[in-house]
Scaffold this active site. Sequence first.
Site, PDB file in Angstrom:
ATOM      1  N   LYS A 110       0.873  -1.177   0.000  1.00  0.00           N
ATOM      2  CA  LYS A 110       0.000   0.000   0.000  1.00  0.00           C
ATOM      3  C   LYS A 110       0.908   1.224   0.000  1.00  0.00           C
ATOM      4  O   LYS A 110       2.051   1.155   0.461  1.00  0.00           O
ATOM      5  CB  LYS A 110      -0.858   0.009   1.280  1.00  0.00           C
ATOM      6  CG  LYS A 110      -2.098   0.843   1.183  1.00  0.00           C
ATOM      7  CD  LYS A 110      -3.271   0.066   0.610  1.00  0.00           C
ATOM      8  CE  LYS A 110      -4.490   0.944   0.467  1.00  0.00           C
ATOM      9  NZ  LYS A 110      -5.645   0.209  -0.038  1.00  0.00           N
ATOM     10  N   VAL A 166     -25.437   3.213  -0.819  1.00  0.00           N
ATOM     11  CA  VAL A 166     -25.743   2.675  -2.150  1.00  0.00           C
ATOM     12  C   VAL A 166     -24.990   3.459  -3.214  1.00  0.00           C
ATOM     13  O   VAL A 166     -25.554   3.980  -4.167  1.00  0.00           O
ATOM     14  CB  VAL A 166     -27.277   2.639  -2.415  1.00  0.00           C
ATOM     15  CG1 VAL A 166     -27.888   1.464  -1.686  1.00  0.00           C
ATOM     16  CG2 VAL A 166     -27.963   3.938  -1.986  1.00  0.00           C
ATOM     17  N   GLY A 167     -23.678   3.537  -3.003  1.00  0.00           N
ATOM     18  CA  GLY A 167     -22.790   4.166  -3.983  1.00  0.00           C
ATOM     19  C   GLY A 167     -22.431   3.150  -5.043  1.00  0.00           C
ATOM     20  O   GLY A 167     -23.269   2.353  -5.468  1.00  0.00           O
TER      21      GLY A 167
END
Length: 365
Positions: free
Chosen positions: A94, A192-193
């Site tokens: 990362k 609810v993307g």
Amino acid sequence: MFEVKEIDESILAQNPVIERMSKYNHEQLLFCNDNDTGLKAIIAVHNTTCGPALGGTRMWNYNNQNEALQDVLRLSRGMTYKNAISGLNLGGGKAVIIGDARSQKSEALFRRFGKFVDSLGGKYITAEDVGINPKDMTYVNMETNHVVGLPGKSGDPSPVTAYGVYQGMKAAAKIQFGSDSLSGKKVAVQGVGHVGEYLVSHLKDEGAEIYISDIHEQTLKHVAETYGATVVGLDDIYDIDMDIYAPCALGATVNDDTLNKLKCSIIAGAANNQLANEDIHGVAVLERGMIYVPDFMINAGGVINCYAEVKGLSSEWAHDKASEIYNTTLNILNRSRENNIPTYQIANQMAEERIEAIGKVKLPF
Ligand code: NAD
């Protein structure tokens, strides 16, 4: 496998960074600084036993460098487990860029970052994460080929992520209710993307009773109207009578407070770090007879999509690979039930078992 190793106390006192790397056995950290472009970044390679370390780059206005270091160490380790349990030939890594994503971005900064990524010679492959958009990654790509998820390549990972979550949810239903059908099941989707909407679409096709919440009014309206979902309030979502809770927005929503309210018997969603405290809440869900499907396993569709790009595999391959989340979920849940051990611990064990096994393949005979 990632246990703390005994190392010279005098070295630790001089260099707490190495002490922190040693705690979870991180392989390498690259601290990146460039006064001309203002770049300050850390790239962490946690483990490359299974392959090159893949994980996104996050741009965040950390309060201090310690916070940035902690974040990159934690996130890169998480990627090792996610990639390992998903059966991908990838390790975990990362990167974090320290800065304000709204005001401190520039072409030069991202190209300079790309040069640092390139200097690792493919040991670390980057992608988008919080605070980074496709345009930023296009600049990174001008200086290194070790980038995935670029515009025109594997594309938005959300459909594959949602499909994986849907598969994991069905497997959990099979264990909890005796059938993997979600028809008539009450499912509450929080957020609810990108992922949440695709998940709602699968649920609708299967005839689930869908409840949704979101802080964004327009998104909420669109999803409610398109899929016939029932809107519930931001806090009310924890109180409703439901079978399955699907967190697809924030982390840490499974905590002391919400566990006293949640009436579901399955928790299965896309959000990262759903348990506020793994040791406390992972055990608490087990004690309540609820099934928690480990987040880093059930939401691996995104990284599966990236892997397909790295290896030049098709989107059909990514879709099929994400289907395996069904069987992986069954394995985890069965092992959890047989041994009365929290699911996240079983998932960690399974990831470590794979790393150990693959490590043997690479022994220099
Ligand atoms: P997104 O930003 O598109 O969607 C998140 C939605 O949650 C947004 O619509 C937002 O308005 C809503 N939201 C924010 N706070 C909320 C709250 N308090 N209550 C209800 N809704 C709220 O993000 P996404 O790409 O759909 O990802 C969703 C989650 O899944 C994130 O936690 C992400 O880290 C994780 N995830 C995503 C992917 C992927 O492929 N996109 C892969 C792995 C994990």
